[in-house]
Scaffold this motif. Structure first.
Motif, PDB file in Angstrom:
ATOM      1  N   VAL A  28       0.835  -1.301  -0.033  1.00 45.14           N
ATOM      2  CA  VAL A  28      -0.065  -0.160   0.012  1.00 45.14           C
ATOM      3  C   VAL A  28       0.931   1.354  -0.188  1.00 45.14           C
ATOM      4  CG1 VAL A  28      -1.648   1.361   1.484  1.00 45.14           C
ATOM      5  CG2 VAL A  28      -2.131  -1.008   1.167  1.00 45.14           C
ATOM      6  N   ASP A  29       2.016   1.023   0.763  1.00 43.42           N
ATOM      7  CA  ASP A  29       2.810   2.285   0.797  1.00 43.42           C
ATOM      8  C   ASP A  29       3.659   2.697  -0.344  1.00 43.42           C
ATOM      9  OD1 ASP A  29       4.085   4.120   2.336  1.00 43.42           O
ATOM     10  OD2 ASP A  29       5.985   3.393   2.284  1.00 43.42           O
ATOM     11  N   ALA A  30       3.840   1.481  -1.142  1.00 45.97           N
ATOM     12  CA  ALA A  30       4.456   1.614  -2.469  1.00 45.97           C
ATOM     13  C   ALA A  30       3.561   2.420  -3.480  1.00 45.97           C
ATOM     14  CB  ALA A  30       5.122   0.137  -2.966  1.00 45.97           C
ATOM     15  N   LYS A  31       2.214   1.631  -3.438  1.00 49.61           N
ATOM     16  CA  LYS A  31       1.322   2.400  -4.564  1.00 49.61           C
ATOM     17  C   LYS A  31       1.147   3.792  -4.236  1.00 49.61           C
ATOM     18  CE  LYS A  31      -3.215   0.792  -6.331  1.00 49.61           C
ATOM     19  NZ  LYS A  31      -4.179  -0.117  -6.177  1.00 49.61           N
ATOM     20  N   ALA A  32       1.157   4.077  -2.757  1.00 48.66           N
ATOM     21  CA  ALA A  32       0.711   5.872  -2.497  1.00 48.66           C
ATOM     22  C   ALA A  32       1.821   6.262  -2.939  1.00 48.66           C
ATOM     23  CB  ALA A  32       0.573   5.790  -0.983  1.00 48.66           C
ATOM     24  N   LYS A  33       3.226   5.694  -2.724  1.00 49.30           N
ATOM     25  CA  LYS A  33       4.422   6.822  -3.042  1.00 49.30           C
ATOM     26  C   LYS A  33       4.443   6.796  -4.502  1.00 49.30           C
ATOM     27  CE  LYS A  33       7.449   6.178   1.055  1.00 49.30           C
ATOM     28  NZ  LYS A  33       7.954   5.102   2.019  1.00 49.30           N
TER      29      LYS A  33
ATOM     30  N   PRO B  43      -1.941  14.228  -5.136  1.00 50.52           N
ATOM     31  CA  PRO B  43      -1.756  14.556  -3.757  1.00 50.52           C
ATOM     32  C   PRO B  43      -2.239  13.759  -2.760  1.00 50.52           C
ATOM     33  CG  PRO B  43      -3.627  15.415  -4.884  1.00 50.52           C
ATOM     34  CD  PRO B  43      -3.113  14.602  -5.998  1.00 50.52           C
ATOM     35  N   VAL B  44      -1.505  12.512  -2.964  1.00 47.84           N
ATOM     36  CA  VAL B  44      -1.909  11.207  -2.071  1.00 47.84           C
ATOM     37  C   VAL B  44      -1.519  11.613  -0.678  1.00 47.84           C
ATOM     38  CG1 VAL B  44      -1.576   8.964  -1.707  1.00 47.84           C
ATOM     39  CG2 VAL B  44      -1.930   9.787  -4.028  1.00 47.84           C
ATOM     40  N   ILE B  45      -2.279  11.183   0.264  1.00 48.74           N
ATOM     41  CA  ILE B  45      -2.018  11.126   1.631  1.00 48.74           C
ATOM     42  C   ILE B  45      -2.034   9.547   2.218  1.00 48.74           C
ATOM     43  CG2 ILE B  45      -2.656  11.856   3.982  1.00 48.74           C
ATOM     44  CD1 ILE B  45      -3.901  14.507   2.819  1.00 48.74           C
ATOM     45  N   GLY B  46      -0.822   9.275   2.850  1.00 52.97           N
ATOM     46  CA  GLY B  46      -0.589   8.030   3.001  1.00 52.97           C
ATOM     47  C   GLY B  46      -0.883   7.650   4.507  1.00 52.97           C
TER      48      GLY B  46
ATOM     49  N   LEU C 114     -11.239   2.095  -3.364  1.00 51.29           N
ATOM     50  CA  LEU C 114     -12.003   2.902  -3.544  1.00 51.29           C
ATOM     51  C   LEU C 114     -11.634   4.415  -2.806  1.00 51.29           C
ATOM     52  CD1 LEU C 114     -15.036   3.632  -4.845  1.00 51.29           C
ATOM     53  CD2 LEU C 114     -15.823   3.781  -2.430  1.00 51.29           C
ATOM     54  N   ILE C 115     -11.075   4.112  -1.601  1.00 49.96           N
ATOM     55  CA  ILE C 115     -10.747   5.476  -0.978  1.00 49.96           C
ATOM     56  C   ILE C 115      -9.393   5.787  -1.395  1.00 49.96           C
ATOM     57  CG2 ILE C 115      -9.805   6.134   1.306  1.00 49.96           C
ATOM     58  CD1 ILE C 115     -11.901   4.176   2.612  1.00 49.96           C
ATOM     59  N   LEU C 116      -8.702   4.916  -2.210  1.00 45.22           N
ATOM     60  CA  LEU C 116      -7.480   5.409  -2.862  1.00 45.22           C
ATOM     61  C   LEU C 116      -7.595   6.093  -4.046  1.00 45.22           C
ATOM     62  CD1 LEU C 116      -4.102   5.598  -2.538  1.00 45.22           C
ATOM     63  CD2 LEU C 116      -3.948   3.343  -3.766  1.00 45.22           C
ATOM     64  N   GLU C 117      -8.437   5.445  -4.745  1.00 42.66           N
ATOM     65  CA  GLU C 117      -8.884   6.248  -6.112  1.00 42.66           C
ATOM     66  C   GLU C 117      -9.598   7.421  -6.099  1.00 42.66           C
ATOM     67  OE1 GLU C 117     -10.663   2.945  -8.336  1.00 42.66           O
ATOM     68  OE2 GLU C 117      -8.484   1.840  -7.783  1.00 42.66           O
TER      69      GLU C 117
END
Ligand SMILES: Cc1ncc(COP(=O)(O)O)c(C=O)c1O
Length: 412
Positions: free
Chosen positions: A31-36, A44-47, A364-367
């Motif tokens: 998840v962290d790698a996808k967000a980064k 503007p992703v918040i991880g 969904l929350i990430l997208e």
């Protein structure tokens, strides 16, 4: 009729061994790698994914490391099990923080808590040995148990007990094959902290049945409010001969990148694990070990400052999450994670989609909100999300308000 047995593959046809091939990627790191990656692409992703303090490592620790770089003794191999001065410092720190004496020969310095966990299981388990693992569990325990040939047996606790398992539940999971129990307080992913009486009860139960315990104390200094950290071998001395403690500098001193952890255990197990490490990785970087000496023998003031910041963020995140209809977040008392139930949101319509699982909801929350959270599936309990609150106050508030807005749109 039973299914036909697939033709056996010859050793040359098998590309990856069954043992290693069955291990899944660390979901939290994924998840962290996808967000980064999304962030690097300009989003503007918040991880909330990574369990990693946002503070820099305190200056006196960095200074000790810088000096160590210039000392030629540190340019060479050193004992595989750790620098003698670090083992001594860990023994002194254990007496200071947990209140019991150990011999430095009971310490093995490892490449972070993760290596300590794997080596502890590898040193104690034989194929088929069962290990009781309270769930929600940190994703690394079952994989390390399996890699070491053991069989993880989850025992699930939910939000109604604040994610604390009872001795009765542990006992119901015990069989003739049970060798070990995993005990983690404060817990990743739930932030749950067991009281002294509960720790004592679990330890006494293990002693009564001759079980081993692996206890992970990596969040010992991150407890809030009235919660108190209790070390299992400190309160149940009869267990010490069958107890392996895992700890490290990563979380207490904002040192995740330095890779220093350790095992404390009976001498025969520590010796066996040291032999394993001597062939696998040898000594941990000497520079990092010298930094760890400075960390564990220094004052706990910097930790107190970080704890105050985490405590503030903890109260904000719990309040804001509980404001969302369908989200139920018990108050975590330790570590830096919130673990809300989102079961009431599953199957609802949100922006034209109906997430049926917490994996789908996290996607969904990430997208839609560009907020990264880890689904409960990674911790053995679907229907939950894990949010690390070890990120800046502004990002935290912004991230949870985006979730409030998105999840506030949920309809039947
Ligand atoms: C409960 C627990 N134990 C051990 C570790 C391992 O930490 P490290 O390998 O960075 O020392 C972590 C990291 O997330 C953790 O949450």
């Amino acid at each position: 009729m039973s299914a036909p047995t697939p033709p056996a593959q010859s050793p040359t046809e098998r590309r990856v061994s069954a043992r290693v091939g069955s291990i899944s990627e660390s979901a939290t790191l994924a998840v962290d790698a996808k967000a980064k990656a999304l962030k690097a692409a300009g989003r503007p992703v918040i991880g909330f994914g990574a369990g990693e303090p946002d503070f820099p490592t305190p200056g006196y620790i960095v200074d000790a490391a810088a000096e160590a770089c210039r000392d030629t003794r540190n340019h060479r191999y050193t004992p595989a099990g750790g620098l003698p001065e670090l083992k001594t410092a860990i023994a002194e720190k254990t007496l200071r923080d947990s209140g019991y004496e150990i011999d430095p020969a009971q310490v093995l310095v490892t490449n972070g808590g993760k290596q300590a966990i794997y080596e502890a299981f590898a040193a104690v388990l034989d194929p088929g040995d069962e290990v009781i693992v309270p769930a929600p569990y940190w994703t690394t325990y079952p994989e390390s148990i399996r890699l070491a040939g053991g069989v993880p047996v989850p025992v699930v606790a939910d939000e109604t007990t604040g994610y604390l398992v009872s001795v009765e539940q542990l006992e119901a999971a015990r069989t003739e094959r049970t060798k070990m129990v995993v005990f983690v307080s404060p817990s990743n992913p739930t932030g749950a902290v067991y009281s002294r009486a509960q720790v004592e009860a679990v330890g006494k139960w293990a002693v009564e049945h001759g079980l081993w315990a692996l206890t992970d104390e990596i969040y010992e200094h991150l407890v809030y409010g009235d919660a108190v950290f209790t070390s299992l071998p400190a309160v149940v001395p009869e267990l010490r001969d069958k107890c392996v403690v895992v700890n490290g500098v990563a979380k207490t001193y904002a040192m995740t990148g330095w890779r220093v952890g350790w095992i404390i255990g009976p001498k025969d197990v520590v010796k066996a694990a040291t032999n394993l490490q001597s062939h696998a990785t040898s000594n941990v970087s000497n520079v990092s070990q010298v930094a760890a000496v400075a960390a564990v023998s220094g004052s706990l003031d910097a930790v107190a400052d970080m704890r105050a910041a985490f405590d503030r963020r903890r109260r904000t995140i719990v309040r804001m999450l509980n404001e969302i209809d369908g989200v139920l977040c018990p108050e975590p008392e330790g570590a830096f994670y919130a673990y809300p139930s989102v079961k009431a949101l599953l199957g609802k319509e949100i922006r034209g989609r109906r997430p049926a699982t917490s994996v789908e909801l996290a996607e969904l929350i990430l997208e839609e909100a560009e907020v990264a959270v880890v689904p409960g599936e990674a911790f053995g309990t679907p229907g939950y999300l894990r949010l690390s609150y070890a990120l800046g106050d502004e990002d935290l508030a912004e991230g949870v308000s985006r979730m409030q807005k998105l999840l506030g749109e949920a309809r039947d």
